[in-house]
Design a protein around this motif. Sequence first.
Motif, PDB file in Angstrom:
ATOM      1  N   LEU A 259      37.861  29.483  39.953  1.00 45.50           N
ATOM      2  CA  LEU A 259      36.929  29.624  41.600  1.00 45.50           C
ATOM      3  C   LEU A 259      38.153  30.525  42.332  1.00 45.50           C
ATOM      4  O   LEU A 259      38.081  30.555  43.518  1.00 45.50           O
ATOM      5  CB  LEU A 259      36.555  28.377  41.638  1.00 45.50           C
ATOM      6  N   ARG A 260      39.458  29.690  42.359  1.00 44.65           N
ATOM      7  CA  ARG A 260      40.083  30.261  43.219  1.00 44.65           C
ATOM      8  C   ARG A 260      40.604  32.199  43.419  1.00 44.65           C
ATOM      9  O   ARG A 260      40.695  31.740  44.508  1.00 44.65           O
ATOM     10  CB  ARG A 260      41.925  29.124  43.213  1.00 44.65           C
ATOM     11  N   MET A 261      40.512  32.668  41.806  1.00 42.04           N
ATOM     12  CA  MET A 261      40.208  33.741  42.040  1.00 42.04           C
ATOM     13  C   MET A 261      39.195  34.590  42.711  1.00 42.04           C
ATOM     14  O   MET A 261      39.615  35.467  43.514  1.00 42.04           O
ATOM     15  CB  MET A 261      40.326  33.374  40.739  1.00 42.04           C
ATOM     16  N   ILE A 262      38.110  33.787  42.756  1.00 37.07           N
ATOM     17  CA  ILE A 262      36.719  34.323  43.223  1.00 37.07           C
ATOM     18  C   ILE A 262      37.268  33.962  44.584  1.00 37.07           C
ATOM     19  O   ILE A 262      36.433  34.254  45.197  1.00 37.07           O
ATOM     20  CB  ILE A 262      36.140  33.716  42.723  1.00 37.07           C
ATOM     21  N   ALA A 263      37.476  33.179  45.271  1.00 35.32           N
ATOM     22  CA  ALA A 263      38.556  32.582  46.979  1.00 35.32           C
ATOM     23  C   ALA A 263      38.257  33.658  47.843  1.00 35.32           C
ATOM     24  O   ALA A 263      38.634  33.607  48.543  1.00 35.32           O
ATOM     25  CB  ALA A 263      38.794  31.245  46.382  1.00 35.32           C
ATOM     26  N   SER A 264      39.059  34.771  46.831  1.00 32.59           N
ATOM     27  CA  SER A 264      40.388  35.760  47.131  1.00 32.59           C
ATOM     28  C   SER A 264      39.595  36.937  47.151  1.00 32.59           C
ATOM     29  O   SER A 264      39.893  37.910  48.660  1.00 32.59           O
ATOM     30  CB  SER A 264      41.438  35.660  46.718  1.00 32.59           C
ATOM     31  N   LEU A 265      38.276  37.277  46.737  1.00 23.56           N
ATOM     32  CA  LEU A 265      37.340  37.959  47.296  1.00 23.56           C
ATOM     33  C   LEU A 265      37.113  38.498  48.478  1.00 23.56           C
ATOM     34  O   LEU A 265      37.173  39.176  49.248  1.00 23.56           O
ATOM     35  CB  LEU A 265      36.755  38.129  46.230  1.00 23.56           C
ATOM     36  N   PRO A 266      36.318  37.448  49.126  1.00 26.08           N
ATOM     37  CA  PRO A 266      35.500  37.833  51.105  1.00 26.08           C
ATOM     38  C   PRO A 266      36.410  37.816  52.197  1.00 26.08           C
ATOM     39  O   PRO A 266      36.675  38.514  52.933  1.00 26.08           O
ATOM     40  CB  PRO A 266      35.166  36.321  50.843  1.00 26.08           C
ATOM     41  N   THR A 325      49.979  36.968  48.733  1.00 31.94           N
ATOM     42  CA  THR A 325      50.890  36.481  47.915  1.00 31.94           C
ATOM     43  C   THR A 325      51.332  34.518  47.592  1.00 31.94           C
ATOM     44  O   THR A 325      51.166  34.112  46.735  1.00 31.94           O
ATOM     45  CB  THR A 325      52.444  36.084  48.976  1.00 31.94           C
ATOM     46  N   ARG A 326      50.133  33.986  49.325  1.00 34.83           N
ATOM     47  CA  ARG A 326      49.788  32.585  48.898  1.00 34.83           C
ATOM     48  C   ARG A 326      49.138  32.122  48.308  1.00 34.83           C
ATOM     49  O   ARG A 326      48.634  31.146  46.929  1.00 34.83           O
ATOM     50  CB  ARG A 326      50.220  32.004  50.395  1.00 34.83           C
ATOM     51  N   LEU A 327      47.696  32.998  48.173  1.00 29.31           N
ATOM     52  CA  LEU A 327      46.412  32.797  47.515  1.00 29.31           C
ATOM     53  C   LEU A 327      47.093  32.891  45.784  1.00 29.31           C
ATOM     54  O   LEU A 327      46.311  32.053  44.835  1.00 29.31           O
ATOM     55  CB  LEU A 327      45.582  34.086  47.975  1.00 29.31           C
ATOM     56  N   ILE A 340      51.614  38.460  38.259  1.00 32.21           N
ATOM     57  CA  ILE A 340      52.510  39.936  38.550  1.00 32.21           C
ATOM     58  C   ILE A 340      51.187  40.743  38.860  1.00 32.21           C
ATOM     59  O   ILE A 340      51.047  41.399  39.597  1.00 32.21           O
ATOM     60  CB  ILE A 340      53.172  40.102  37.977  1.00 32.21           C
ATOM     61  N   ALA A 341      50.539  40.117  37.318  1.00 32.27           N
ATOM     62  CA  ALA A 341      48.819  41.388  37.171  1.00 32.27           C
ATOM     63  C   ALA A 341      47.625  40.973  38.059  1.00 32.27           C
ATOM     64  O   ALA A 341      47.865  42.274  39.108  1.00 32.27           O
ATOM     65  CB  ALA A 341      48.639  41.507  36.317  1.00 32.27           C
ATOM     66  N   SER A 342      47.552  39.825  39.235  1.00 30.68           N
ATOM     67  CA  SER A 342      46.368  39.132  40.384  1.00 30.68           C
ATOM     68  C   SER A 342      47.608  39.952  41.483  1.00 30.68           C
ATOM     69  O   SER A 342      46.460  40.480  41.827  1.00 30.68           O
ATOM     70  CB  SER A 342      46.313  37.994  40.210  1.00 30.68           C
TER      71      SER A 342
END
Length: 716
Positions: A259-266, A325-327, A340-342
């Motif tokens: 969910l946190r990875m998805i939260a960065s999309l917007p 970087t923070r996200l 690093i990939a993300s």
Amino acid sequence: MLPEIDLVITFRASQNNGDKQQALEEARRAEEQYGRLVQILSSSGLRVAARRGDSLGHLLVFVSCPSNRLQDLIKRERHSDFLSGLPTTPVATAEDQLAPADRIRLVHALVMSMPIDGGLGISPDSPDWDLVESVMTIHDREFNEHWIHTWTTNRWVSVKEDHLREQFGDSVAMYFLFLHGYTLALIFPAALGLLFYFFGSPYSPIYSTLIVLWSIVFVEWWRVRERKISLQFGSRGSFRVEKRRAQYVEGFPWWKHELRMIASLPIIALFAAVLVGILTAIFVVEAFVTTLYSGPGDKYMAFSPTVLFVMLVPRLLDVYQSIMTRLTAWENHAHQSSHIASLTIKTFALSALVAYMGLVLDAFVYVPFGEEIMRMVQTWLSKGAADIDIAAATLNATSLLNATEHTKRILEADTSVALNAGRLRDQMIAYTVTDQIMNAFTEIGLPYITRGVDSFRWRKSSRKRDEKQSDHDLPEGEEEQSSTEERALVEQVRKEAAHPEYDLFEDYSEMVTQFGYVVLWSAIWPLAPVMALVNNFFELRSDAFKITVHVRRPIPVRTDTIGPWLDTLTFLTWLAAVINSALVYLFNYRSATPATPHEAAKDGGAAPRKLLTTALVIAFLASHGYIALRAVVRHCIEKALWHASEEVRMSQQGEREVKRRFLVDVAGTDVGDDEHHVSREDVIPHHPSEEKVDGLASFWDYDEGMQEIQRIEKSA
């Protein structure tokens, strides 16, 4: 005889604050943390010695691993590799020679990895070690000089992966092998570009088709090539034994991570929209200045788009990088490779927009709709001119009347004649020539300038410090205890500690962006692959020079892939099929009337929109054709280069040999080299005659389980 140094820990004991009370508190905290650092390193079997750094309170903590402790690390890693299914070799003995990169990597993993993974947990990212600035290693000057001499004197150098890996580890060796393979692969599109530049024409369907086919073949070839390299390195599947990050929070639910990875999309979409808006606005300003404006200061107004770009885009990217970087840290990745990939995917997404957005706007907006846009600008200016006329009549202002006259001249301009048909080609020349020259200067020349400025500032500050301190401030007997060679070594380490850390992202990003220019846009200017080939001939050498001179020695990292960059290359090959098909149709559009996009624009704007819609449909069909073509190419390359390769055969043979030795040690049974499988009878001897004699009564009288476990422990 100089000591063998594996790592150097830079420790900042003082921040040189003016407040004496705060400085005293910092000194006490530094004393406690430094004492704990030395105690943990020493108790783990490492040798530790500290020297003064480049300023007061800056320490260089030298770390060396004795041979007996190193053998323990080797055994532990190879046992872990065996249990995790990695290609491995029998446990090394004291006489075995370990590559310098492997030695540094083992010691670095011991120091940096978390206690749960068997490490000491001394990481700059850990809140318990906030005074530890970095954990670095020092360059092998003899190897560097030999490497640079070889690469600068030979016209074409074949990359020796073993030499690179022994010095810098798998990740750096993998990058140079990728760069070398990509450069050799560019020979085909470069020759093709020369042929079509002199004997063909831009936007050739044959050229575009061959370029897309070449891109697919190259990416699929590298997909197999990196697997073969990982087998040679013995790092295939190394992600299974990767250590956890210092910031990783244990017990974190997987769904919360997702969910946190998805939260960065917007947030990514928001920054992408803002960036596209800025680039579009700059594009409109540039089109207006170069097409319509001819008033006072028109020569200087031509620089306004560049000024806007320099003022807005880098700052937006800096803010975006800081937030990403923070996200990425907030996502709580367990391992550094996934972290690093993300971050790489997030960062490259916007940098690719900056690189390609100008060409997208020119190809799919300026050419088909340029006249409509200019007419919209003229309409907007006409309203402004009417307002200016009213104000001028009211105020009787001469300047406003002059502005009105200039605006009327703009309104009378013929936009169909003013549109620049060679704009796309000029942009491609700028991107593939000018930008590459600037990148080379940034990598090679600029560090000398920045280091010179930093050196001047350091000498100036050191003179002030020397005025406050005298020689009796030095520890007693320090000059007598250190030899000339040792002082030279410490001074060299001080210089290297001032260098920035090596970042593979920048080098990969430059090459992948260049690959995008070649496969996406070289139909506009077929000489783009030629420029890329020439650039990469020097890039191989400039990157080697940068690593050995301008940055710290890279910490060796085990890897079996180029990471997210392979997925990025795959995406670019798909995008190449889409964009090339659209470009070929859009710029080679032929019908009775209109014949070109510019002539089509005269039909009230309906023809350009229809033309662009048809181009999008063709691009959609080309994307599906790409999927089928890639499947065929991947199947053929897998069959030809992977399944029957020598690397695969040697890997299977090595695994079989390790398992055979394990069976010999554990079960006391050997397996012949001509066997193709191990049966149950080979492992557990079967003696039916003895069973008949002993009977079932004696079966429960003794147990071999504990003895067998003890034998395993002894063999390990």
